[in-house]
Design a protein around this motif. Structure first.
Motif, PDB file in Angstrom:
ATOM      1  N   GLY A 139       0.819  -1.214   0.000  1.00  0.00           N
ATOM      2  CA  GLY A 139       0.000   0.000   0.000  1.00  0.00           C
ATOM      3  C   GLY A 139       0.847   1.255   0.000  1.00  0.00           C
ATOM      4  N   LEU A 140       1.927   1.272   0.778  1.00  0.00           N
ATOM      5  CA  LEU A 140       2.818   2.435   0.801  1.00  0.00           C
ATOM      6  C   LEU A 140       3.528   2.620  -0.542  1.00  0.00           C
ATOM      7  CD1 LEU A 140       4.368   2.183   4.365  1.00  0.00           C
ATOM      8  CD2 LEU A 140       2.791   3.910   3.508  1.00  0.00           C
ATOM      9  N   THR A 141       3.901   1.523  -1.175  1.00  0.00           N
ATOM     10  CA  THR A 141       4.557   1.609  -2.482  1.00  0.00           C
ATOM     11  C   THR A 141       3.607   2.191  -3.525  1.00  0.00           C
ATOM     12  OG1 THR A 141       5.899  -0.299  -1.914  1.00  0.00           O
ATOM     13  CG2 THR A 141       5.770   0.285  -4.238  1.00  0.00           C
ATOM     14  N   VAL A 142       2.384   1.720  -3.531  1.00  0.00           N
ATOM     15  CA  VAL A 142       1.394   2.235  -4.482  1.00  0.00           C
ATOM     16  C   VAL A 142       1.101   3.707  -4.204  1.00  0.00           C
ATOM     17  CG1 VAL A 142      -1.021   2.045  -5.190  1.00  0.00           C
ATOM     18  CG2 VAL A 142       0.377  -0.007  -4.951  1.00  0.00           C
ATOM     19  N   SER A 143       1.022   4.083  -2.921  1.00  0.00           N
ATOM     20  CA  SER A 143       0.778   5.482  -2.574  1.00  0.00           C
ATOM     21  C   SER A 143       1.919   6.383  -3.028  1.00  0.00           C
ATOM     22  CB  SER A 143       0.587   5.625  -1.062  1.00  0.00           C
ATOM     23  OG  SER A 143      -0.532   4.910  -0.639  1.00  0.00           O
ATOM     24  N   ALA A 144       3.143   5.928  -2.820  1.00  0.00           N
ATOM     25  CA  ALA A 144       4.299   6.720  -3.238  1.00  0.00           C
ATOM     26  C   ALA A 144       4.341   6.862  -4.752  1.00  0.00           C
ATOM     27  CB  ALA A 144       5.583   6.084  -2.726  1.00  0.00           C
ATOM     28  N   ALA A 145       4.032   5.801  -5.459  1.00  0.00           N
ATOM     29  CA  ALA A 145       4.019   5.873  -6.919  1.00  0.00           C
ATOM     30  C   ALA A 145       2.921   6.812  -7.406  1.00  0.00           C
ATOM     31  CB  ALA A 145       3.827   4.480  -7.510  1.00  0.00           C
ATOM     32  N   GLY A 146       1.764   6.766  -6.778  1.00  0.00           N
ATOM     33  CA  GLY A 146       0.674   7.669  -7.151  1.00  0.00           C
ATOM     34  C   GLY A 146       1.024   9.119  -6.878  1.00  0.00           C
ATOM     35  N   LEU A 201       3.430  10.279  -9.579  1.00  0.00           N
ATOM     36  CA  LEU A 201       2.739  10.540 -10.837  1.00  0.00           C
ATOM     37  C   LEU A 201       1.894  11.803 -10.766  1.00  0.00           C
ATOM     38  CD1 LEU A 201       1.632   6.949 -11.884  1.00  0.00           C
ATOM     39  CD2 LEU A 201       3.373   8.385 -12.953  1.00  0.00           C
ATOM     40  N   ALA A 202       1.272  12.044  -9.624  1.00  0.00           N
ATOM     41  CA  ALA A 202       0.449  13.238  -9.476  1.00  0.00           C
ATOM     42  C   ALA A 202       1.295  14.501  -9.470  1.00  0.00           C
ATOM     43  CB  ALA A 202      -0.366  13.150  -8.190  1.00  0.00           C
ATOM     44  N   ALA A 203       2.514  14.401  -8.958  1.00  0.00           N
ATOM     45  CA  ALA A 203       3.403  15.560  -8.918  1.00  0.00           C
ATOM     46  C   ALA A 203       4.075  15.804 -10.253  1.00  0.00           C
ATOM     47  CB  ALA A 203       4.451  15.369  -7.829  1.00  0.00           C
ATOM     48  N   GLY A 204       3.845  14.941 -11.200  1.00  0.00           N
ATOM     49  CA  GLY A 204       4.437  15.135 -12.523  1.00  0.00           C
ATOM     50  C   GLY A 204       5.847  14.627 -12.595  1.00  0.00           C
ATOM     51  N   GLY A 205       6.126  13.534 -11.951  1.00  0.00           N
ATOM     52  CA  GLY A 205       7.470  12.980 -11.950  1.00  0.00           C
ATOM     53  C   GLY A 205       7.836  12.432 -13.303  1.00  0.00           C
TER      54      GLY A 205
END
Length: 130
Positions: A20-27, A30-34
Motif C-alpha cells: 500500500g505504501l509503495t502504491v501510494s508513493a508511486a501515485g 505521478l500526481a506531482a508530474g514525476g
C-alpha cells in the motif's frame, strides 16, 4: 501468561502495508508530474548552462513572490486609527541643539508603513527580490 502481556495479532499483514505504501508513493510521484527520463538530463555544457539559468530564474521569481507580501505588509495594525499609540510623539531640546523627538522613528509606522518604508531597514530590503 497474563492476557495483557500476550503479543497482539496485527490486523493488517506487513506485506500488505508495504504494498500500500509503495502504491501510494508511486501515485504521489505521478500526481506531482514525476517525469524523470534519461533524455531530459542535459549532456553538454550549453544545456547545463541553460538549465542552470532557468533554475536560477525560477528561484528568483518564486522567492520574489514570497518576499513581496512580507516587504509590503503594514507593520502597525493600529495605523491610521484614532487609538494608535505611535501617533503620540515626545520631543525635547537641550540648549541650542537641534530638537530630538520620537516622531522620526514612529512616524513611518503611524502612517501605515511597511518594512520597505522604514528608515534603516528599507534600503536593505531593496536588495531582496520582490
Amino acid at each position: 501468561m497474563a492476557s495483557h502481556a500476550r503479543p497482539k495479532p496485527r490486523r493488517i499483514p506487513r506485506t500488505l502495508l508495504r504494498a500500500g505504501l509503495t502504491v501510494s508513493a508511486a501515485g504521489a510521484a505521478l500526481a506531482a508530474g514525476g517525469t524523470a527520463h534519461a533524455d531530459v538530463i542535459p549532456t553538454n555544457s550549453a544545456d547545463t548552462n541553460a538549465t542552470a539559468s532557468a533554475l536560477t530564474g525560477a528561484l528568483t521569481a518564486s522567492l520574489g513572490g514570497a518576499l513581496h507580501p512580507i516587504k509590503t505588509l503594514q507593520l502597525n495594525p493600529l495605523a491610521k486609527t484614532p487609538v494608535d499609540p505611535l501617533t503620540n510623539g515626545v520631543g525635547t531640546q537641550v540648549a541650542d541643539f537641534k530638537p530630538v523627538g520620537t516622531q522620526l522613528l514612529t512616524g513611518t509606522l503611524a502612517e501605515g508603513g511597511a518594512l520597505k518604508d522604514l528608515p534603516l531597514v528599507g534600503p536593505v530590503t531593496r536588495i531582496l527580490p520582490g
